[in-house]
Enzyme design. Sequence first.
Site, short mmCIF file in Angstrom:
data_model
loop_
_atom_site.label_atom_id
_atom_site.label_comp_id
_atom_site.label_asym_id
_atom_site.label_seq_id
_atom_site.Cartn_x
_atom_site.Cartn_y
_atom_site.Cartn_z
CD GLU A 1 -3.94 2.26 -6.07
OE1 GLU A 1 -4.84 1.39 -6.12
OE2 GLU A 1 -2.80 2.02 -5.68
NE ARG B 1 -4.13 -1.76 0.12
CZ ARG B 1 -4.11 -2.95 -0.46
NH1 ARG B 1 -3.01 -3.34 -1.11
NH2 ARG B 1 -5.15 -3.74 -0.41
CG HIS C 1 -3.35 -1.76 -6.78
ND1 HIS C 1 -3.90 -1.03 -5.76
CD2 HIS C 1 -3.08 -2.98 -6.24
CE1 HIS C 1 -3.96 -1.75 -4.66
NE2 HIS C 1 -3.48 -2.95 -4.93
#
Length: 325
Positions: A265, A236, A285
């Site tokens: 994001e 993260r 991601h």
Amino acid sequence: MKVAILDDYGDTVRTLNCFGKLAGHDVTIWNDHVQDTDILAQRLADTEVLVLIRERTKIGAELLERLPKLRLISQRSVYPHIDIAACTRLGVMVCSNMHGGTPSYATAELCWGLIIAAMREIPQQVASLKAGHWQTAVGRTLRGKTIGIYSYGRIGGVIAQYARAFAMEVLIWGREESRAKAASDGFAVAQTREAFFEACDIISLHMRLVPATRGIVTAEDLARMKPTALLVNTSRSGLIAPGVLEAALEAGRPGMAAVDVFDHEPLTDVTNPLLTMPNVVATPHIGYVSLEEFELQFSDIFDQILAYEAGKPINIVNLDVLKKA
């Protein structure tokens, strides 16, 4: 039941074998990302079951209060993006399989791919070749290098095994329990946090983002890293204090970074420093985004829906909601 699935960026869910579990239900799939409460409230007005793909959309009290028909949120893994208290107050059950002790091999493999790509400068070499040029730089091999694993948990343990197979030295840091487990498995543990950041050629972060770990990697930590070192983050973005990584890369310590996670994001700002710096390899991601992982995750998610429909819900996060039944 009316089921809505949010943030299926690649329109992948309907192609999964497990999607057949929802046969007979009225399913709507949204492929874009929306966080605006008004738009979400309109889209989900008739939704009875909401399916979330990890933490892509935040589900807060303001939105929940505008979804009177919603009865179930089904997802997998952690849920910091969901206001659990509001769900309970409003009678919305949250079910989420926490996948026990099973690591995300997809994430571990992506992490290792980023390590190799960054150390050998593969993206830069590919771009050079496609631009009509030949070799542009000399990369570095992994054999004999020291990789630091910050938190020896499910995924960190897999990375340690990969590193061992590549004849690397493995050094562990993390909480006392994490260090003890690593030592019992035969891996070296750093004597101090400072020594950990100073000694490693590569450091990979493998912690959950919780209040205690937010910003746990500081500017001082990164300043201790070698100018030839690589910092990898597939966990993260919030584990690193805001702006610290960009500043550290500008200062030259560490010399490189490989990241799969960002502060905001989906990241669509092409001027973001992590997308423009030549010493950064970045991916959107995709750590857990593989067909095999999606089959596993959505099979769990859909099983939770079927169990709820049968009156025998499983993996309930907010058990107090049962008192409102």
